[in-house]
Design an enzyme around this catalytic site. Structure first.
Site, PDB file in Angstrom:
ATOM      1  N   ASP A   1       0.852  -1.190   0.000  1.00 58.14           N
ATOM      2  CA  ASP A   1       0.000   0.000   0.000  1.00 58.14           C
ATOM      3  C   ASP A   1       0.890   1.244   0.000  1.00 58.14           C
ATOM      4  OD1 ASP A   1       0.851  -0.720   2.506  1.00 58.14           O
ATOM      5  OD2 ASP A   1      -1.122  -0.803   3.411  1.00 58.14           O
TER       6      ASP A   1
ATOM      7  N   GLU B   1      -5.672   3.523   3.742  1.00 57.18           N
ATOM      8  CA  GLU B   1      -6.226   4.144   4.964  1.00 57.18           C
ATOM      9  C   GLU B   1      -7.657   4.618   4.726  1.00 57.18           C
ATOM     10  OE1 GLU B   1      -4.802   3.879   7.714  1.00 57.18           O
ATOM     11  OE2 GLU B   1      -2.698   3.520   7.237  1.00 57.18           O
TER      12      GLU B   1
HETATM   13  C1  LIG Z   1      -3.295  -1.285   9.461  1.00 55.30           C
HETATM   14  C2  LIG Z   1      -4.177  -0.107   9.708  1.00 55.30           C
HETATM   15  O1  LIG Z   1      -3.896   0.689  10.585  1.00 55.30           O
HETATM   16  N1  LIG Z   1      -5.260   0.026   8.914  1.00 55.30           N
HETATM   17  C3  LIG Z   1      -6.253   1.035   9.099  1.00 55.30           C
HETATM   18  C4  LIG Z   1      -7.343   0.867   8.067  1.00 55.30           C
HETATM   19  C5  LIG Z   1      -8.387   1.967   8.106  1.00 55.30           C
HETATM   20  C6  LIG Z   1      -9.741   1.524   7.673  1.00 55.30           C
HETATM   21  C7  LIG Z   1     -10.796   2.601   7.679  1.00 55.30           C
HETATM   22  N2  LIG Z   1     -10.334   3.888   7.266  1.00 55.30           N
HETATM   23  C8  LIG Z   1     -11.424   2.684   9.066  1.00 55.30           C
HETATM   24  O2  LIG Z   1     -11.016   3.522   9.885  1.00 55.30           O
HETATM   25  O3  LIG Z   1     -12.339   1.931   9.338  1.00 55.30           O
HETATM   26  C9  LIG Z   1      -6.840   0.933  10.506  1.00 55.30           C
HETATM   27  O4  LIG Z   1      -7.254   1.977  11.040  1.00 55.30           O
HETATM   28  O5  LIG Z   1      -6.907  -0.170  11.086  1.00 55.30           O
END
Ligand SMILES: CC(=O)N[C@@H](CCC[C@H](N)C(=O)O)C(=O)O
Length: 374
Positions: free
Chosen positions: A69, A128
């Site tokens: 990513d 993200e």
């Molecule tokens: C690995 C990581 O930190 N991923 C993010 C993915 C975000 C998903 C989305 N924007 C949300 O907030 O639901 C995480 O916050 O886990």
């Protein structure tokens, strides 16, 4: 391998973090490097701000994929590093600069040492949010070049360098963003009885939402509701007409996600009566859980166990989300944590992963891909 070059590229990428689907400089930087490699076996295709890179196999029977990513976060960096972000208010605080550099290292190696099988590298925007994996999967490029096995990693600040951690089955949670708007009647701070104060309503709602996890979700089936931002009102002596809550929901099961949303909707509806306001809910981006195919996870763990410079940890599932889950839903594969030993964790303004982990990951993955392509 020229390790100094990869350290430099990681630092260059670290300085130009960009938000989802705005990774223009990042894409240009990656393309410039990729085009500097021997192009004999390399095919490069772009999709929005993402990139697909295929390395032609010599006698291909399958395609092995690696996904990195590429987006940053809306965080003001406070590491004080000499190669700090040059983009105010934006930072690679989730390690995607590492994920990209590791992909560049693998491509560099396999351009010089082509495999029997095809290899596909995916530089994916917007992890993200709002999510690049699902739309990328639907592209004709992906349909044509679809891997038979796909791998991704995520940096893990809590583990020492040299550690990799993963497990069979569920690794990361189901996620859904959450945006709730409240609209009432504003007015003079001294005349609350003539208004419907949305700051008071928003505060009450934040507290009520916390009861869903403790009272409506099976205690043996974890869930999280986090409100990360609350906004409303204009100045100190005006009662707020509107307020907005922004958050995220995490659940280990698909069923719990549905149950949590049902309860959020009921509580928000209740606000309309209780606080005399109008409400709207928007769930924004939703990510499917990350589920490691059991057989592949066992094979990968057994392979990694044999490496002298790698410590293998069988970890628990985490409430983090990852849209790589969509890729794993369609393509057998695995995701794992890569130890980077940072005092401050993911999404922190002082995250400072140890660059020694880049070499560990490139060595482990080149050897694993070579073994899978025999
Ligand atoms: C690995 C990581 O930190 N991923 C993010 C993915 C975000 C998903 C989305 N924007 C949300 O907030 O639901 C995480 O916050 O886990």
């Amino acid at each position: 391998m020229n390790w100094d070059l990869f350290k430099k590229m990681r630092r260059d990428l670290h300085q130009i973090p960009e938000l989802g689907f705005k990774e223009f400089k990042t894409q240009a930087y990656l393309l410039e490097y990729l085009k500097s490699l021997s192009l004999d076996r390399l095919e490069i295709k772009t999709w929005k701000t993402g990139i697909f890179v295929k390395i032609q196999g010599m006698n291909p029977k399958k395609t092995i994929g690696y996904r990195a990513d590429i987006d940053g976060l809306p965080i003001t960096e406070a590491t004080g590093l000499e190669f700090e972000s040059l983009h105010p208010g934006q930072m690679h605080a989730c390690g995607h600069d590492f994920h990209m550099t590791i992909a560049l290292g693998l491509i560099t190696y396999f351009v010089e040492n082509p495999m029997e099988d095809h290899l596909l590298f995916i530089f994916q925007p917007a992890e993200e949010g709002p999510g690049g994996a699902e739309p990328m999967l639907k592209t004709n490029i992906m349909q044509e070049w679809k891997p038979d096995l796909i791998i991704a990693l995520h940096i893990a600040p809590e583990y020492p360098v040299g550690t990799i951690a993963t497990k069979e089955g569920l690794l990361f949670a189901n996620t859904s963003e959450l945006f709730i708007d409240l609209e009432g009647k504003g007015g003079h701070a001294a005349y609350p009885h003539q208004t419907n104060d949305m700051v008071v309503a928003a505060c009450a709602l934040v507290t009520q939402l916390q009861s869903i996890v403790s009272r409506n979700v099976d205690p043996l089936d974890s869930a999280v509701i986090t409100i990360g931002k609350i906004s409303g009102g204009t100045v100190q002596n005006i009662i707020a007409e509107t307020a907005r809550l922004e958050g995220t929901i995490r659940t280990l099961s698909v069923e719990s996600m549905a149950r949590v949303k049902e309860r959020i909707e009921a509580l928000v509806k209740g606000m309309e009566v209780g606080y005399q306001c109008q409400t709207t809910i928007d769930y924004g981006a939703m990510y499917h859980q990350v589920y490691n195919q059991e057989e592949i996870a066992r094979d990968f763990l057994a392979f990694a166990e044999k490496k002298e410079d790698v410590e293998v940890v069988i970890c628990k599932e985490a409430m983090t989300g990852e849209d790589f889950g969509y890729m794993l839903k369609e393509i057998p594969g695995i995701m794992f944590w890569l130890g980077v030993n940072s005092e401050n964790g993911l999404h922190h303004s002082k995250l400072n992963p140890d660059e020694a982990a880049i070499r560990i990951a490139i060595n482990l993955l080149t050897e694993y891909i070579e073994y899978k392509s025999l």
